[in-house]
Scaffold this active site. Sequence first.
Site, short mmCIF file in Angstrom:
data_model
loop_
_atom_site.label_atom_id
_atom_site.label_comp_id
_atom_site.label_asym_id
_atom_site.label_seq_id
_atom_site.Cartn_x
_atom_site.Cartn_y
_atom_site.Cartn_z
N GLU A 179 5.77 -3.28 0.75
CA GLU A 179 5.78 -3.02 -0.70
C GLU A 179 4.96 -1.76 -0.92
O GLU A 179 3.74 -1.79 -0.81
CB GLU A 179 5.20 -4.21 -1.47
CG GLU A 179 5.88 -5.54 -1.17
CD GLU A 179 7.36 -5.55 -1.51
OE1 GLU A 179 7.80 -4.72 -2.33
OE2 GLU A 179 8.09 -6.37 -0.94
N GLY B 238 0.83 -1.19 0.00
CA GLY B 238 0.00 0.00 0.00
C GLY B 238 0.87 1.24 0.00
O GLY B 238 2.02 1.22 -0.47
N SER B 239 0.34 2.31 0.58
CA SER B 239 1.04 3.60 0.50
C SER B 239 2.26 3.65 1.43
O SER B 239 2.31 2.96 2.45
CB SER B 239 0.06 4.71 0.90
OG SER B 239 -0.39 4.49 2.21
N VAL C 274 1.37 4.60 5.22
CA VAL C 274 0.96 3.53 6.14
C VAL C 274 2.13 2.56 6.36
O VAL C 274 2.35 2.07 7.47
CB VAL C 274 -0.29 2.80 5.60
CG1 VAL C 274 -0.68 1.66 6.53
CG2 VAL C 274 -1.46 3.77 5.45
N GLY C 275 2.91 2.32 5.30
CA GLY C 275 4.05 1.40 5.42
C GLY C 275 5.04 1.86 6.48
O GLY C 275 5.57 1.04 7.25
N CYS D 75 1.49 0.54 -8.88
CA CYS D 75 2.65 1.05 -8.13
C CYS D 75 3.81 1.28 -9.08
O CYS D 75 4.69 2.08 -8.80
CB CYS D 75 3.03 0.08 -7.03
SG CYS D 75 3.22 -1.60 -7.62
P1 NAD Z 1 -3.36 2.53 1.41
O1 NAD Z 1 -2.07 2.45 2.16
O2 NAD Z 1 -4.28 3.63 1.71
O3 NAD Z 1 -4.21 1.19 1.62
C1 NAD Z 1 -3.66 -0.09 1.43
C2 NAD Z 1 -4.22 -1.04 2.47
O4 NAD Z 1 -3.89 -0.55 3.77
C3 NAD Z 1 -5.75 -1.15 2.43
O5 NAD Z 1 -6.13 -2.46 2.78
C4 NAD Z 1 -6.18 -0.18 3.51
O6 NAD Z 1 -7.43 -0.49 4.08
C5 NAD Z 1 -5.07 -0.33 4.52
N1 NAD Z 1 -4.88 0.86 5.35
C6 NAD Z 1 -5.10 2.17 5.02
N2 NAD Z 1 -4.84 2.97 6.07
C7 NAD Z 1 -4.43 2.17 7.08
C8 NAD Z 1 -4.02 2.39 8.41
N3 NAD Z 1 -3.98 3.61 8.94
N4 NAD Z 1 -3.65 1.34 9.15
C9 NAD Z 1 -3.66 0.08 8.64
N5 NAD Z 1 -4.07 -0.20 7.39
C10 NAD Z 1 -4.44 0.82 6.62
O7 NAD Z 1 -2.98 2.45 -0.11
P2 NAD Z 1 -3.93 2.77 -1.34
O8 NAD Z 1 -3.87 4.24 -1.54
O9 NAD Z 1 -5.22 2.09 -1.20
O10 NAD Z 1 -3.15 2.01 -2.50
C11 NAD Z 1 -2.32 2.63 -3.37
C12 NAD Z 1 -0.89 2.60 -2.86
O11 NAD Z 1 -0.41 1.26 -2.82
C13 NAD Z 1 0.03 3.34 -3.81
O12 NAD Z 1 0.97 4.06 -3.06
C14 NAD Z 1 0.69 2.21 -4.58
O13 NAD Z 1 1.91 2.55 -5.17
C15 NAD Z 1 0.82 1.17 -3.51
N6 NAD Z 1 1.02 -0.17 -4.08
C16 NAD Z 1 2.25 -0.75 -3.97
C17 NAD Z 1 2.49 -1.99 -4.54
C18 NAD Z 1 3.86 -2.64 -4.44
O14 NAD Z 1 3.95 -3.84 -4.63
N7 NAD Z 1 4.92 -1.90 -4.16
C19 NAD Z 1 1.46 -2.65 -5.23
C20 NAD Z 1 0.21 -2.04 -5.31
C21 NAD Z 1 0.00 -0.79 -4.73
#
Ligand code: NAD
Length: 538
Positions: free
Chosen positions: A266, A244-245, A248-249, A300
């Site tokens: 990731e 994800g983002s 959060v990571g 991503c």
């Molecule tokens: P996001 O971080 O908002 O959400 C991803 C996941 O995390 C979801 O399941 C969401 O419910 C959960 N989440 C959100 N906030 C949270 C919190 N405070 N605590 C715990 N969990 C939480 O990401 P997004 O905006 O939905 O997705 C897009 C992002 O993901 C982009 O930055 C993209 O580049 C990245 N991404 C990376 C890869 C990779 O393999 N590197 C692949 C796909 C997407």
Amino acid sequence: MSLRENPQGKRYGKTLTGAHFIGGKLKGENAKEKFQSLNPSYLKDVVGEFPIGTAKDVDEACVVARDAFKKWRMVPAPIRGEIVGKIGQIFREQKEMLSRLITREIGKPLRESRGEVQEAIDTCAFFQSEGRRLYGQTVPSELRRKELETYRRPLGVCGLITAGNFPFAVPSWKIIPAILCGNTVVWKPSEDASTVAHAFMNVLRAAGLPDGVVNMVHGTGPVTGAAVIDAIDKGLIQKISFTGSSRVGMKIGEVAGRNLQIPSLELGGKNPMIVMDDADIDAAVNGAVWAAFGTAGQRCTSLGNLILHKKIADKFVSSFVKRAQALVIGDPNLDEGIAYGPMISERFMKGYLEHHKLAKKGKNTKCLLEGRRITEKNAPKNFKGDAKNGLFVTPTIYDGVAIGDALAQTEVFGPTVNVIRVADFDEAIAAANGTKYGLSSAIYTNDPVTRLRFKNEISAGMSSINNSTTGAEAHLPFGGTGWSGNGTRESGVWVVDSYTRWHAVNIDDSGGLQLAQIETEETGEGKAEDLSELVPGA
Ligand code: NAD
């Protein structure tokens, strides 16, 4: 779980009443707090309705997974591999249905959805046979009558949190190796793709995976995702893997760090593509169009910064803009020929529309195409969707961007690209390495020296030469550096390191107490002639 009539979205399918899946049972169907997953091509189509998992649900799933771990880790790895093989077989049998569901729920063109399911099938094929390897080593001891061995051991309960843009491939990259290695799982799928997650889980059930090995808790990030992170502090999770983002990571990294765990992270990207003056321009334009606008820029690995050698920049930009204007945008459920579909959610739509504000900060930035929300009034001629009820946008191209500009530094997650003009390779590679991210990267060149320099000097987890920034294979490591991730990898043999720890074992057959280092036998001194006079002065 039940399927309901969905008159508003009749042409798309029924509405799923979803539930958590804990210990082999569906739970939370009657929960008070629920959310809906909408079809982004047609928002009146409710694809599914799901409970928002609470901390209690997450903790319960963790405890069930902890109990299941005791048995599952003892199942021989080749047998775990057989179950993974069955999962892959059912994915294959259901490929078309699963692909159409992905397209309905997140708006990806059907051929890309099929590719995603295929990636999950490939992942199962790879890990089925990994169950017959999962090798340890025999290691020579410095003592006689002593044997040294290493084993890979599973970690325990793995908390998995996934994003919605690859709702099938990415969960398979985590769940399949995690269970193959003998771990059990609590999965919090994306709220953007919960129906796809339900269908994924349904296949695991059909394959005969024992109850409690994979548990799923639906919900939103701030509530359910946060509860998964809290479960690390509570000692209920031994490994967390997140896609994800970066925002959060980073938070997950902190919590895992204070618990001395290595998380798999990731994250986002701002991926560069360099086009040199010796490149095949047509091939490079094709690669850039696919990388920047495919999946409406919601990968991503989408192209963010297009770094052009100034000698070919004008020619490239003119062809690139024409290609972008000609893209057929629309509803991928109704037309297989579209280039890209809708934004996955309102949140990504908002981010895309707001990113134009960043352009105002650039000194020499020129807007060549200003992406807008498609409405009934402004829809392009070749638009093939419902502008009123869908989340569609046109593409954006900015020229004259400098790598230090906010536009070039910020991941937008939409169909937008920045053109950065450079004088030579040194400037190009400095721009390519000029963001905090380091996920994917690409170069178009036919010069072997430039190709070699690019491979050696680029700072990214993945690089393409004469190909786009996007694309993965089930047996190649996937991941990034810097803000794109913490160095762990998905896929192939490399991911096994993320779901196992090494266990060193020594077996002493001497009948006594032998002490390494202290009782290790001496090798003795030798005697030899002085040969230096054969070459005086050397
Ligand atoms: P996001 O971080 O908002 O959400 C991803 C996941 O995390 C979801 O399941 C969401 O419910 C959960 N989440 C959100 N906030 C949270 C919190 N405070 N605590 C715990 N969990 C939480 O990401 P997004 O905006 O939905 O997705 C897009 C992002 O993901 C982009 O930055 C993209 O580049 C990245 N991404 C990376 C890869 C990779 O393999 N590197 C692949 C796909 C997407």
